[in-house]
Design an enzyme around this catalytic site. Structure first.
Site, PDB file in Angstrom:
ATOM      1  N   SER A 219      -2.168  -2.979  -2.077  1.00 56.84           N
ATOM      2  CA  SER A 219      -2.280  -1.504  -2.255  1.00 56.84           C
ATOM      3  C   SER A 219      -3.156  -1.098  -1.574  1.00 56.84           C
ATOM      4  O   SER A 219      -3.146  -1.031  -0.153  1.00 56.84           O
ATOM      5  CB  SER A 219      -2.609  -1.259  -3.897  1.00 56.84           C
ATOM      6  OG  SER A 219      -2.588   0.053  -4.178  1.00 56.84           O
TER       7      SER A 219
ATOM      8  N   ASP B 112      -3.497  -1.592  13.146  1.00 53.55           N
ATOM      9  CA  ASP B 112      -2.875  -0.461  13.901  1.00 53.55           C
ATOM     10  C   ASP B 112      -3.640   0.442  14.754  1.00 53.55           C
ATOM     11  O   ASP B 112      -3.117   0.546  16.036  1.00 53.55           O
ATOM     12  CB  ASP B 112      -1.991   0.763  12.988  1.00 53.55           C
ATOM     13  CG  ASP B 112      -0.965   0.225  12.002  1.00 53.55           C
ATOM     14  OD1 ASP B 112      -0.435  -0.905  12.356  1.00 53.55           O
ATOM     15  OD2 ASP B 112      -0.730   0.794  10.997  1.00 53.55           O
TER      16      ASP B 112
ATOM     17  N   LYS C 267       2.586  -3.894  -1.829  1.00 56.56           N
ATOM     18  CA  LYS C 267       2.844  -2.922  -2.755  1.00 56.56           C
ATOM     19  C   LYS C 267       2.365  -1.639  -2.138  1.00 56.56           C
ATOM     20  O   LYS C 267       1.173  -1.409  -1.682  1.00 56.56           O
ATOM     21  CB  LYS C 267       1.414  -2.955  -3.831  1.00 56.56           C
ATOM     22  CG  LYS C 267       1.697  -1.836  -4.673  1.00 56.56           C
ATOM     23  CD  LYS C 267       0.502  -2.130  -6.104  1.00 56.56           C
ATOM     24  CE  LYS C 267       0.540  -0.718  -6.846  1.00 56.56           C
ATOM     25  NZ  LYS C 267      -0.009   0.474  -6.171  1.00 56.56           N
TER      26      LYS C 267
END
Length: 711
Positions: free
Chosen positions: A477, A488, A502
């Site tokens: 999560s 990224d 998740k």
């Protein structure tokens, strides 16, 4: 009078069901001593179904196929190991397989409670039989086997078959105790007494099971059928969940447990009232509770633990008085009276922590790496909403830790997010902002397919040096949002194994906001029959944490199912088939949306390729890496085993062989620790002793710093 009240409240329950348009499928009144749902439960179940079908992300209609899943979930949740229920019980339950979903929609929980009640009867029957078997003769020279994992076996077809399984269970428990003793007759007597008390304790706790606990289990069977991350919490569990999210609670600052029907102090939290006033010791027993300076004492011996805790906890600034039997004294001793003023207690061990380790790089230089271990993403929402300037949160704590690490002039920082199951979405965004200047962090798509981009709006960074993030299969999560954003943006190197996967967002909804005014009036009449205490400050009707959105990385890729793939990959003991989102049948699938307009900080791919080569060279020569691979193989082997010998000499030989192998491993790992800068101390296994994953991650960070310096 008591019988009259029971009739009145059962009448109210029938009225509640009638208001939902149905009558109970099963007459629980005919079952002696059966737990029964309250009108609260009927209304909550009906309204939870309404939320699923109208506002949840999946909007799943509760049809026959969902009903069948609810049925299987309920059976698995109460007796997954097939140790209690009989085949005849399962055959009798089958009539409800395709009707449970409709029953929940109508607020009729009678069939689900009937299943639970049959289970409780079988559970007590088995424990009563086990208690009788403690003093039966057991021959440990017979070559027989105890099957401890019966998941793939059939249900018991007869009482004799169930008795045989539990005879072996008792024999195994006694053999375990025997192998830990000295073999004397007096030790054998003590071992039987120990096991007898263990079973009596289990029976006592089982008999205290109340309607709310049954409701919690039943509702979990419903919510898990729709979504693995949607959960209903009764008032007690709701309060505990919210406290864990905040890393704070209001009370006396002690963790309590139950032993032989008496509440006992299990731990004292540093900084809390008990700690400050040195009022209690570990293993002290609390037998009475009174509110305020002059309230009357209530005897809490024999109470359920959550009911006792609800009496002891309370708002900051209020007084609670306790009757305490100090550790070491008999229960018949004169209790001492302890008066405490409740306060806000911070759970520091669940907060971010830091340490600095020195690493010798391949270039022979020593590098200092700061490690910040983060167990979860926490925030005290209540204090935050009150504009409390000192509210506790992950980002505030980590910022302070980074400041201290900069003062110690570390060369790199590692965020250790292993086993971090997530928490606050807001905190994952703000924590990312400590390492990037400004920009989008995560995209959130709601039930109407609207996409909102959540960004870090604060300029500047708290740490701009080399950064590593360690994850494993249980990083989930919010951990995945943070690790994914760092990856990224090219802001740091992600190390470890594939994360949980998740990619859904839950919102906590107080059920009192959902219940209709008509139902509220009905429930008000029933409030005198509350099954268990509602903790002060807890949601009266509990809360549901329901999936209302899905999040995506700035690249547009979902973390759902796939999780985050590390840049430097380590083997994992935890297989994707058994652990993580991909193992959940009701989980949402992976998908992708458009990327956001974000500006990467750097392209780390060439550097990561160099780091991976150096890592692989080290692994080829690393004994710890070999141990890790052996551990993975051993775990897989152990997971496939389902039985154990009950022959004493054979079991002794097996355990001695395992002990010698473990000692060889421990000695080797201890030597490796001693050889590390600042090392030393005993090691027990790769992950818990040497912590090979962390040590090798630090070596990678040393390479990272060296390569940056060279360039």
């Amino acid at each position: 009078m008591e019988n009259m009240l029971k009739k009145v409240f059962f009448g109210l329950f029938v009225v509640a069901i009638a208001a939902c348009g149905s009558t109970p499928r099963v007459n629980l009144d005919a079952e002696a001593g059966a737990l029964q749902p309250t009108p609260h439960h009927a209304v909550i179940a009906k309204d939870v179904v309404g939320l699923f079908e109208s506002v949840s992300y999946k909007k799943v209609p509760l049809n026959d196929s969902i009903s069948s899943i609810i049925f299987d979930n309920l059976i698995a949740s109460i007796d997954k190991g097939k140790n209690y229920l009989m085949q005849a019980d399962i055959d009798g339950f089958e009539q409800y397989r395709n009707t449970l979903a409709g029953d929940f929609r109508n607020g009729d929980l009678s069939a689900a409670y009937h299943i639970f009640n049959v289970y409780m009867k079988r559970y007590l029957d088995r424990l009563d039989y086990a208690l009788d078997q403690v003093d039966a003769p057991h021959d440990f020279t017979i070559d027989e086997v105890y099957v401890y994992n019966r998941e793939k076996a059939g249900w018991f077809v007869s009482e004799a078959e169930a008795n045989e399984q539990w005879r072996k269970r008792v024999k195994y428990d006694l053999l375990n105790l025997k192998l830990s003793g000295d073999g004397s007759d007096s030790a054998a007597v003590k071992q039987r007494e120990t096991l007898r008390n263990r079973y009596k304790n289990l029976i006592s706790m089982a008999k205290k099971t109340d309607s709310n606990e049954a409701f919690q289990v039943i509702m979990a069977a419903l919510t898990d059928a729709i979504d693995p991350h949607t959960s209903y919490f009764n008032p007690y569990f709701a309060q505990r969940f919210n406290e864990e999210m905040a890393n704070t609670f209001e009370g006396i600052g002690a963790r309590l447990t139950m032993e032989n029907e008496v509440v006992k102090v299990a731990d004292i939290i540093v900084g809390g009232p008990v700690y400050r006033e040195k009022a209690l010791n570990i293993d002290d027993r609390i037998i009475g509770v009174a509110q305020g300076e002059d309230g009357e004492f209530e005897d809490i011996i024999g109470w359920k633990l959550d009911h006792a805790v609800a009496k002891i906890k309370g708002p900051k600034g209020t007084v609670v008085r306790l009757k305490v039997i100090p550790v070491g004294q008999e229960l018949t001793a004169e209790p001492k009276i302890v008066s405490l003023t409740r306060d806000k207690v911070v759970i520091e061990e669940e907060s971010a922590k830091r340490e600095v380790k020195e690493v010798i790089g391949d270039d022979g230089k020593t590098y200092r790496v700061g490690i910040i271990s983060l167990p979860k993403f926490y925030i005290d929402f209540e204090a935050y909403r009150r504009n409390d300037p000192n509210y506790k949160s992950t980002t505030r704590d980590v910022r302070l830790l980074l400041d201290s690490l900069k003062q110690e002039e570390v060369d790199a920082v590692v965020m250790d997010l292993r086993f971090n199951g997530g928490g606050s979405l807001q905190e994952s965004i703000e924590l990312t902002g400590l390492f990037i200047d400004k920009g989008p962090v995560v995209q959130v798509r709601d039930t109407r397919n609207r996409v909102e981009v959540n960004s870090d709006e604060d300029g500047g960074v708290a740490w701009d040096g080399p950064l590593g993030v360690i994850i494993n299969r249980f990083s989930a999560s919010a951990s995945e949002i943070f690790a994914g954003a760092i990856q990224d943006y090219g802001r740091g190197v992600v190390l470890g194994s594939q994360s949980y996967g998740k990619g859904t967002v839950q919102s906590a909804i107080d059920m009192s906001r959902v219940i209709s005014p008509t139902d509220r009036l009905l429930l008000k009449a029933q409030s005198a029959n509350k099954d268990g205490a509602v903790p002060v400050g807890a949601p009266q009707f509990g809360q549901i944490n329901i999936t209302l959105a899905k999040f995506y990385r700035v690249t547009g890729s979902s973390t759902q199912h796939r999780g985050v793939e590390p840049d430097i990959v380590f083997p994992s003991m935890y297989s994707a088939e058994k652990y993580g989102e991909s193992s959940e049948p009701s989980a949402l699938p992976w998908d992708q949306i458009s990327a956001t307009d974000y500006a990467p900080v750097a392209d780390l791919k060439p550097l990561i390729a160099e780091l991976a080569k150096k890592h692989e060279v080290r692994m080829e020569k690393s004994p710890a890496y070999k141990f890790l691979l052996e551990d993975i193989e051993l775990v897989a082997k152990q997971e496939s085993e389902t039985s154990v010998t009950l022959h004493e000499d054979k079991l002794k030989k097996e355990r001695e062989a395992n002990r010698l192998k473990s000692k060889t491993r421990t000695d080797a790992l201890e030597q490796m620790r001693i050889n590390l800068p600042g090392g030393g101390g005993a090691a027990t296994n790769v992950e818990e002793g040497l912590d090979f994953i962390q040590e090798e991650s630090l070596a990678v960070m040393a390479d990272y710093v060296a390569l940056l310096n060279k360039k």
